[in-house]
Design a protein around this motif. Structure first.
Motif, PDB file in Angstrom:
ATOM      1  N   LEU A   1       0.959  -1.212  -0.085  1.00 17.28           N
ATOM      2  CA  LEU A   1      -0.041  -0.249  -0.065  1.00 17.28           C
ATOM      3  C   LEU A   1       0.954   1.181  -0.048  1.00 17.28           C
ATOM      4  CD1 LEU A   1      -2.429  -1.185   2.532  1.00 17.28           C
ATOM      5  CD2 LEU A   1      -3.000  -0.784   0.329  1.00 17.28           C
ATOM      6  N   ALA A   2       0.393   2.312  -0.747  1.00 16.24           N
ATOM      7  CA  ALA A   2       1.124   3.555  -0.669  1.00 16.24           C
ATOM      8  C   ALA A   2       0.692   4.371   0.710  1.00 16.24           C
ATOM      9  CB  ALA A   2       0.414   4.486  -1.874  1.00 16.24           C
ATOM     10  N   TYR A   3       1.411   5.129   1.166  1.00 17.31           N
ATOM     11  CA  TYR A   3       1.435   5.797   2.549  1.00 17.31           C
ATOM     12  C   TYR A   3      -0.139   6.360   2.611  1.00 17.31           C
ATOM     13  CZ  TYR A   3       1.880   9.177   5.975  1.00 17.31           C
ATOM     14  OH  TYR A   3       1.878   9.964   7.318  1.00 17.31           O
ATOM     15  N   GLN A   4      -0.549   7.150   1.488  1.00 14.18           N
ATOM     16  CA  GLN A   4      -1.912   7.833   1.508  1.00 14.18           C
ATOM     17  C   GLN A   4      -2.979   6.892   1.588  1.00 14.18           C
ATOM     18  OE1 GLN A   4      -1.835   9.955  -2.100  1.00 14.18           O
ATOM     19  NE2 GLN A   4      -2.959   8.105  -3.511  1.00 14.18           N
ATOM     20  N   ASP A   5      -2.597   5.414   1.394  1.00  9.69           N
ATOM     21  CA  ASP A   5      -4.069   4.601   1.245  1.00  9.69           C
ATOM     22  C   ASP A   5      -3.614   3.598   2.731  1.00  9.69           C
ATOM     23  OD1 ASP A   5      -5.112   5.291  -1.249  1.00  9.69           O
ATOM     24  OD2 ASP A   5      -3.447   3.959  -2.079  1.00  9.69           O
ATOM     25  N   CYS A   6      -2.838   3.826   3.372  1.00 13.01           N
ATOM     26  CA  CYS A   6      -2.240   3.022   4.537  1.00 13.01           C
ATOM     27  C   CYS A   6      -2.288   3.959   5.762  1.00 13.01           C
ATOM     28  CB  CYS A   6      -0.951   2.450   4.248  1.00 13.01           C
ATOM     29  SG  CYS A   6      -0.603   1.150   5.429  1.00 13.01           S
ATOM     30  N   CYS A   7      -1.132   4.672   6.335  1.00 11.11           N
ATOM     31  CA  CYS A   7      -1.249   5.122   7.406  1.00 11.11           C
ATOM     32  C   CYS A   7      -1.486   6.647   7.488  1.00 11.11           C
ATOM     33  CB  CYS A   7       0.297   4.696   8.024  1.00 11.11           C
ATOM     34  SG  CYS A   7       0.583   3.115   8.739  1.00 11.11           S
ATOM     35  N   GLN A   8      -1.365   7.306   6.432  1.00 11.40           N
ATOM     36  CA  GLN A   8      -1.610   8.610   6.193  1.00 11.40           C
ATOM     37  C   GLN A   8      -2.840   9.114   6.791  1.00 11.40           C
ATOM     38  OE1 GLN A   8      -1.076  10.718   2.477  1.00 11.40           O
ATOM     39  NE2 GLN A   8      -0.642  12.639   3.683  1.00 11.40           N
ATOM     40  N   PRO A   9      -3.823   8.430   6.382  1.00  9.21           N
ATOM     41  CA  PRO A   9      -5.217   9.102   7.070  1.00  9.21           C
ATOM     42  C   PRO A   9      -5.470   9.112   8.587  1.00  9.21           C
ATOM     43  CG  PRO A   9      -5.578   7.484   5.298  1.00  9.21           C
ATOM     44  CD  PRO A   9      -4.166   7.497   5.525  1.00  9.21           C
ATOM     45  N   TYR A  10      -4.640   7.963   9.345  1.00  7.99           N
ATOM     46  CA  TYR A  10      -4.742   7.836  10.700  1.00  7.99           C
ATOM     47  C   TYR A  10      -3.763   9.056  11.260  1.00  7.99           C
ATOM     48  CZ  TYR A  10      -6.450   3.331   9.873  1.00  7.99           C
ATOM     49  OH  TYR A  10      -7.259   1.978   9.425  1.00  7.99           O
ATOM     50  N   HIS A  11      -2.486   9.294  10.684  1.00  3.05           N
ATOM     51  CA  HIS A  11      -1.698  10.335  11.201  1.00  3.05           C
ATOM     52  C   HIS A  11      -2.403  11.726  11.060  1.00  3.05           C
ATOM     53  CE1 HIS A  11       1.965   7.729  10.132  1.00  3.05           C
ATOM     54  NE2 HIS A  11       1.225   7.347  11.176  1.00  3.05           N
ATOM     55  N   ASP A  12      -3.062  11.890   9.806  1.00  4.62           N
ATOM     56  CA  ASP A  12      -3.628  13.184   9.618  1.00  4.62           C
ATOM     57  C   ASP A  12      -4.983  13.375  10.684  1.00  4.62           C
ATOM     58  OD1 ASP A  12      -1.699  13.613   7.733  1.00  4.62           O
ATOM     59  OD2 ASP A  12      -3.098  13.384   6.194  1.00  4.62           O
ATOM     60  N   ASP A  13      -5.395  12.309  11.099  1.00  8.49           N
ATOM     61  CA  ASP A  13      -6.647  12.369  11.812  1.00  8.49           C
ATOM     62  C   ASP A  13      -6.579  12.447  13.386  1.00  8.49           C
ATOM     63  OD1 ASP A  13      -8.141  12.851   9.571  1.00  8.49           O
ATOM     64  OD2 ASP A  13      -9.582  11.161   9.933  1.00  8.49           O
ATOM     65  N   VAL A  14      -5.481  12.375  13.783  1.00 11.62           N
ATOM     66  CA  VAL A  14      -5.397  11.810  15.266  1.00 11.62           C
ATOM     67  C   VAL A  14      -5.773  12.800  16.034  1.00 11.62           C
ATOM     68  CG1 VAL A  14      -3.118  12.669  15.392  1.00 11.62           C
ATOM     69  CG2 VAL A  14      -3.821  10.904  16.997  1.00 11.62           C
ATOM     70  N   THR A  15      -5.780  13.884  15.674  1.00 15.33           N
ATOM     71  CA  THR A  15      -6.491  14.990  17.004  1.00 15.33           C
ATOM     72  C   THR A  15      -7.768  15.415  16.359  1.00 15.33           C
ATOM     73  OG1 THR A  15      -5.499  16.731  15.426  1.00 15.33           O
ATOM     74  CG2 THR A  15      -4.170  16.009  17.436  1.00 15.33           C
ATOM     75  N   ARG A  16      -8.443  14.848  15.155  1.00 18.40           N
ATOM     76  CA  ARG A  16      -9.648  15.368  14.857  1.00 18.40           C
ATOM     77  C   ARG A  16     -10.815  14.642  15.618  1.00 18.40           C
ATOM     78  NH1 ARG A  16     -10.588  14.689   8.810  1.00 18.40           N
ATOM     79  NH2 ARG A  16     -12.382  13.855   9.755  1.00 18.40           N
ATOM     80  N   LEU A  17     -11.773  15.325  16.049  1.00 21.23           N
ATOM     81  CA  LEU A  17     -12.780  14.772  16.757  1.00 21.23           C
ATOM     82  C   LEU A  17     -13.723  13.799  15.498  1.00 21.23           C
ATOM     83  CD1 LEU A  17     -13.515  15.434  19.617  1.00 21.23           C
ATOM     84  CD2 LEU A  17     -15.760  16.554  18.640  1.00 21.23           C
ATOM     85  N   GLY A  18     -13.805  12.663  15.838  1.00 23.98           N
ATOM     86  CA  GLY A  18     -14.664  11.660  14.977  1.00 23.98           C
ATOM     87  C   GLY A  18     -13.674  11.350  13.833  1.00 23.98           C
ATOM     88  N   GLY A  19     -12.667  11.589  13.724  1.00 22.17           N
ATOM     89  CA  GLY A  19     -11.335  11.060  12.652  1.00 22.17           C
ATOM     90  C   GLY A  19     -11.346   9.555  12.823  1.00 22.17           C
ATOM     91  N   ILE A  20     -10.660   9.050  11.803  1.00 20.02           N
ATOM     92  CA  ILE A  20     -10.139   7.758  11.623  1.00 20.02           C
ATOM     93  C   ILE A  20      -9.376   7.171  12.868  1.00 20.02           C
ATOM     94  CG2 ILE A  20      -8.362   8.315  10.013  1.00 20.02           C
ATOM     95  CD1 ILE A  20      -9.356   5.664   8.320  1.00 20.02           C
ATOM     96  N   THR A  21      -9.801   6.297  13.449  1.00 20.10           N
ATOM     97  CA  THR A  21      -8.823   5.488  14.410  1.00 20.10           C
ATOM     98  C   THR A  21      -8.769   4.034  14.058  1.00 20.10           C
ATOM     99  OG1 THR A  21     -11.009   5.188  15.732  1.00 20.10           O
ATOM    100  CG2 THR A  21      -9.661   6.979  16.426  1.00 20.10           C
TER     101      THR A  21
END
Ligand SMILES: [Zn+2]
Ligand SMILES: [Zn+2]
Length: 179
Positions: A23-43
């Motif tokens: 998997l590419a970063y954007q399809d793997c861990c990036q959404p988790y990294h980007d969303d860690v502080t967001r309410l309701g973000g991906i976990t």
């Protein structure tokens, strides 16, 4: 050449011969990294998923993500600068998940893995058995997996309520994974 600059760090393993679809970063861990502080973000829905995103965060030097995915009661005791320095100074070479035990008791999980790094003597592996706990997060109205850091000195006693907020005694809950 199976890997390129866009391959997610957690997908790179120096020991596997199987060149499956990485998997590419954007399809793997990036959404988790980007969303860690967001309410309701991906976990992460499993401990293994969380472990992978934490490994990628070390490779990409995101100490903030490492702190925020550690058990909340331990976060203030972490040395974010030291995590950053260690992440930067390590020449990461790949990850191999050895075993994932997705459910241990009511709310724990374990992941055994090898994190590879380059040294002057060649590639070496750091072996670890990590424990994780699923905590009901009142602020986010969901349940999240957190890493239990065994290197953080906790002042809780065995008979006190657990630091994860489960309501059980420490020794019957996270305490058994932290000693
Ligand atoms: Zn990844
Ligand atoms: Zn606990």
């Amino acid at each position: 050449m199976p890997f390129n600059l866009h391959t997610c760090p957690c997908q790179i393993t120096p020991v596997s011969n199987a060149i499956s679809s990485v998997l590419a970063y954007q399809d793997c861990c990036q959404p988790y990294h980007d969303d860690v502080t967001r309410l309701g973000g991906i976990t992460a829905d499993t401990a293994e998923r969380l472990m992978r995103t934490r490994y990628s965060a070390f490779v990409l030097v995101k100490p903030d993500y490492i702190v925020k995915t550690t058990l909340p009661a331990q976060q203030a005791l972490l040395d974010e600068k030291a995590i950053e320095t260690w992440a930067k100074e390590t020449d990461w070479a790949g990850l191999a998940i050895v075993q994932h035990v997705p459910q241990l008791g009511k709310r724990h999980a374990q992941v055994a893995f090898k994190a590879y790094f380059n040294t002057v003597d060649g590639i070496q592996a750091h072996h670890e058995l990590s424990a994780f706990v699923k905590v009901t997060d009142k602020a986010h109205h969901d349940a999240r997996w957190y890493f239990l850091d065994p290197t953080v000195a906790m002042t809780v006693t065995q008979k006190q309520p657990c630091i994860c907020g489960s309501g059980e005694k420490f020794k019957r809950c996270c305490g058994s994974y932290l000693i």
